[in-house]
Design a protein around this motif. Structure first.
Motif, PDB file in Angstrom:
ATOM      1  N   ALA A 106       0.795  -1.225   0.000  1.00 24.61           N
ATOM      2  CA  ALA A 106       0.000   0.000   0.000  1.00 24.61           C
ATOM      3  C   ALA A 106       0.828   1.276   0.000  1.00 24.61           C
ATOM      4  CB  ALA A 106      -0.975  -0.002   1.177  1.00 24.61           C
ATOM      5  N   PRO A 107       1.899   1.407   0.805  1.00 24.16           N
ATOM      6  CA  PRO A 107       2.626   2.677   0.798  1.00 24.16           C
ATOM      7  C   PRO A 107       3.129   3.064  -0.591  1.00 24.16           C
ATOM      8  CG  PRO A 107       3.290   1.346   2.674  1.00 24.16           C
ATOM      9  CD  PRO A 107       2.437   0.469   1.801  1.00 24.16           C
ATOM     10  N   GLU A 108       3.669   2.098  -1.332  1.00 24.02           N
ATOM     11  CA  GLU A 108       4.159   2.398  -2.670  1.00 24.02           C
ATOM     12  C   GLU A 108       3.013   2.769  -3.598  1.00 24.02           C
ATOM     13  OE1 GLU A 108       4.950  -0.268  -0.904  1.00 24.02           O
ATOM     14  OE2 GLU A 108       7.068   0.129  -0.424  1.00 24.02           O
ATOM     15  N   ALA A 109       1.916   2.024  -3.495  1.00 24.67           N
ATOM     16  CA  ALA A 109       0.764   2.314  -4.351  1.00 24.67           C
ATOM     17  C   ALA A 109       0.197   3.698  -4.050  1.00 24.67           C
ATOM     18  CB  ALA A 109      -0.312   1.244  -4.163  1.00 24.67           C
ATOM     19  N   LEU A 110       0.150   4.061  -2.797  1.00 20.96           N
ATOM     20  CA  LEU A 110      -0.367   5.375  -2.423  1.00 20.96           C
ATOM     21  C   LEU A 110       0.536   6.487  -2.945  1.00 20.96           C
ATOM     22  CD1 LEU A 110      -1.437   4.663   1.255  1.00 20.96           C
ATOM     23  CD2 LEU A 110      -2.964   5.146  -0.642  1.00 20.96           C
ATOM     24  N   ALA A 111       1.840   6.311  -2.782  1.00 21.60           N
ATOM     25  CA  ALA A 111       2.782   7.350  -3.203  1.00 21.60           C
ATOM     26  C   ALA A 111       2.768   7.553  -4.710  1.00 21.60           C
ATOM     27  CB  ALA A 111       4.191   6.997  -2.732  1.00 21.60           C
ATOM     28  N   ASP A 112       2.507   6.491  -5.459  1.00 20.42           N
ATOM     29  CA  ASP A 112       2.542   6.569  -6.918  1.00 20.42           C
ATOM     30  C   ASP A 112       1.225   7.026  -7.530  1.00 20.42           C
ATOM     31  OD1 ASP A 112       5.136   5.713  -6.840  1.00 20.42           O
ATOM     32  OD2 ASP A 112       4.666   3.607  -7.263  1.00 20.42           O
ATOM     33  N   HIS A 113       0.172   7.061  -6.742  1.00 22.58           N
ATOM     34  CA  HIS A 113      -1.135   7.426  -7.279  1.00 22.58           C
ATOM     35  C   HIS A 113      -1.134   8.894  -7.684  1.00 22.58           C
ATOM     36  CE1 HIS A 113      -5.368   6.573  -7.923  1.00 22.58           C
ATOM     37  NE2 HIS A 113      -5.660   7.733  -7.346  1.00 22.58           N
ATOM     38  N   PRO A 114      -1.694   9.252  -8.839  1.00 17.42           N
ATOM     39  CA  PRO A 114      -1.614  10.637  -9.313  1.00 17.42           C
ATOM     40  C   PRO A 114      -2.420  11.602  -8.442  1.00 17.42           C
ATOM     41  CG  PRO A 114      -3.024   9.330 -10.755  1.00 17.42           C
ATOM     42  CD  PRO A 114      -2.353   8.366  -9.830  1.00 17.42           C
ATOM     43  N   PRO A 115      -1.933  12.832  -8.314  1.00 16.53           N
ATOM     44  CA  PRO A 115      -2.642  13.837  -7.509  1.00 16.53           C
ATOM     45  C   PRO A 115      -3.838  14.405  -8.247  1.00 16.53           C
ATOM     46  CG  PRO A 115      -0.708  14.819  -8.491  1.00 16.53           C
ATOM     47  CD  PRO A 115      -0.660  13.358  -8.851  1.00 16.53           C
ATOM     48  N   LEU A 116      -4.840  14.810  -7.487  1.00 16.90           N
ATOM     49  CA  LEU A 116      -5.972  15.559  -8.019  1.00 16.90           C
ATOM     50  C   LEU A 116      -5.788  17.020  -7.605  1.00 16.90           C
ATOM     51  CD1 LEU A 116      -8.953  13.168  -7.156  1.00 16.90           C
ATOM     52  CD2 LEU A 116      -7.789  13.435  -9.350  1.00 16.90           C
ATOM     53  N   PRO A 117      -5.765  17.947  -8.568  1.00 17.46           N
ATOM     54  CA  PRO A 117      -5.474  19.345  -8.225  1.00 17.46           C
ATOM     55  C   PRO A 117      -6.363  19.907  -7.120  1.00 17.46           C
ATOM     56  CG  PRO A 117      -5.388  19.048 -10.592  1.00 17.46           C
ATOM     57  CD  PRO A 117      -5.904  17.753 -10.024  1.00 17.46           C
ATOM     58  N   GLY A 118      -7.656  19.603  -7.169  1.00 13.73           N
ATOM     59  CA  GLY A 118      -8.561  20.131  -6.161  1.00 13.73           C
ATOM     60  C   GLY A 118      -8.275  19.611  -4.769  1.00 13.73           C
ATOM     61  N   CYS A 119      -7.701  18.428  -4.685  1.00 11.25           N
ATOM     62  CA  CYS A 119      -7.350  17.861  -3.379  1.00 11.25           C
ATOM     63  C   CYS A 119      -6.038  18.423  -2.850  1.00 11.25           C
ATOM     64  CB  CYS A 119      -7.252  16.340  -3.474  1.00 11.25           C
ATOM     65  SG  CYS A 119      -8.825  15.503  -3.727  1.00 11.25           S
ATOM     66  N   GLN A 120      -5.177  18.847  -3.752  1.00  9.21           N
ATOM     67  CA  GLN A 120      -3.841  19.278  -3.337  1.00  9.21           C
ATOM     68  C   GLN A 120      -3.731  20.781  -3.140  1.00  9.21           C
ATOM     69  OE1 GLN A 120      -1.724  16.955  -2.381  1.00  9.21           O
ATOM     70  NE2 GLN A 120      -3.304  15.471  -2.973  1.00  9.21           N
ATOM     71  N   ALA A 121      -4.841  21.519  -3.281  1.00  8.63           N
ATOM     72  CA  ALA A 121      -4.792  22.960  -3.046  1.00  8.63           C
ATOM     73  C   ALA A 121      -4.502  23.276  -1.580  1.00  8.63           C
ATOM     74  CB  ALA A 121      -6.108  23.601  -3.478  1.00  8.63           C
ATOM     75  N   TYR A 122      -5.064  22.500  -0.661  1.00 10.91           N
ATOM     76  CA  TYR A 122      -4.845  22.741   0.768  1.00 10.91           C
ATOM     77  C   TYR A 122      -3.371  22.646   1.130  1.00 10.91           C
ATOM     78  CZ  TYR A 122      -5.325  22.304   5.867  1.00 10.91           C
ATOM     79  OH  TYR A 122      -5.205  22.490   7.228  1.00 10.91           O
ATOM     80  N   PRO A 123      -2.687  21.534   0.823  1.00 13.46           N
ATOM     81  CA  PRO A 123      -1.266  21.473   1.193  1.00 13.46           C
ATOM     82  C   PRO A 123      -0.415  22.504   0.462  1.00 13.46           C
ATOM     83  CG  PRO A 123      -1.850  19.596  -0.174  1.00 13.46           C
ATOM     84  CD  PRO A 123      -3.132  20.264   0.221  1.00 13.46           C
ATOM     85  N   ALA A 124      -0.811  22.866  -0.768  1.00  8.78           N
ATOM     86  CA  ALA A 124      -0.067  23.903  -1.473  1.00  8.78           C
ATOM     87  C   ALA A 124      -0.162  25.233  -0.717  1.00  8.78           C
ATOM     88  CB  ALA A 124      -0.594  24.053  -2.897  1.00  8.78           C
ATOM     89  N   TYR A 125      -1.339  25.537  -0.197  1.00 12.65           N
ATOM     90  CA  TYR A 125      -1.494  26.781   0.557  1.00 12.65           C
ATOM     91  C   TYR A 125      -0.763  26.714   1.890  1.00 12.65           C
ATOM     92  CZ  TYR A 125      -3.515  30.865   2.782  1.00 12.65           C
ATOM     93  OH  TYR A 125      -3.673  32.071   3.425  1.00 12.65           O
TER      94      TYR A 125
END
Length: 225
Positions: A106-125
């Motif tokens: 699971a850790p590898e699968a999770l890390a390799d899964h593509p990001p969704l822009p709407g989900c990644q706005a929070y950490p970007a901010y």
């Protein structure tokens, strides 16, 4: 005993409260109507979010390392590490999504899964805050938003047991964040104190808090779309 900063945090939390209507996906999960694939996607996106947020919190900690607030940010980063360790079990239990055929991979699968822009706005901010914000304003904004996030997690944790039949370890991610924010608020107030936040810092915290809340709702809307 009266704690001026704690009162300010409570006022900010009340001002930023999202109201009684939960995001559509949270409501659907709470009623057992959302597909397990949504939970698998959530686990994958959270893996990226938490990995980023942990670094952001550590950067904030270094910016005020000579003050109690630095220790508070470092403790928050440790919590992110603990939450990260719970995600493989959630992904593995999420069934048909295929993100994790078993907990070992699971850790590898999770890390390799593509990001969704709407989900990644929070950490970007949050990364922007780590570089640009006053640490005190960032801390107040973060802690003021914890209660809403914790409430959503508590609702989902109950639903995973009641409607989805998830094992305990698969619920651990939501259990971790479902804890009442009271102690975190107290710790933040102690680290920020003893004097009340000045008007400029409080105004900045209000602005940061509104944006953090908006990006959190964008996270849920993106997953539920």
């Amino acid at each position: 005993m009266n704690h001026p900063i704690l009162d300010q945090i409570h006022d900010l939390r009340a001002e930023l409260a999202p109201g009684d209507t939960a995001p559509a996906l949270v409501a659907a999960l709470g009623a057992g109507r959302a597909p397990r694939t949504a939970l698998a996607e959530l686990a994958a996106q959270q893996h990226r979010i938490i990995t980023s947020d942990r670094r952001s919190l550590l950067l904030l900690a270094t910016r005020c390392a000579d003050r109690p607030l630095g220790g508070w940010f470092a403790t928050m980063a440790e919590g992110e590490s603990a939450a990260l360790r719970t995600l493989p079990a959630l992904a593995a239990a999420s069934g048909p999504a295929g993100l994790a055929p078993d907990a070992t991979h699971a850790p590898e699968a999770l890390a390799d899964h593509p990001p969704l822009p709407g989900c990644q706005a929070y950490p970007a901010y949050l990364a922007w805050l780590a570089l640009n914000a006053r640490p005190a304003a960032a801390a107040a904004a973060l802690v003021a938003n914890f209660a809403a996030w914790g409430g959503y997690c508590a609702s989902i944790a109950r639903a995973l047991r009641t409607h989805y039949g998830f094992p305990e370890d698969a619920c651990a991610f939501f259990d971790f964040f479902a804890q009442p924010a009271t102690e975190l608020e107290r710790q933040a107030a102690d680290a920020l104190g003893p004097d009340p936040l000045d008007g400029r810092t409080l105004a900045a915290a209000r602005e940061h808090g509104r944006l953090l809340q908006a990006y959190e709702h964008l996270f849920w809307d993106t997953l539920g779309g």
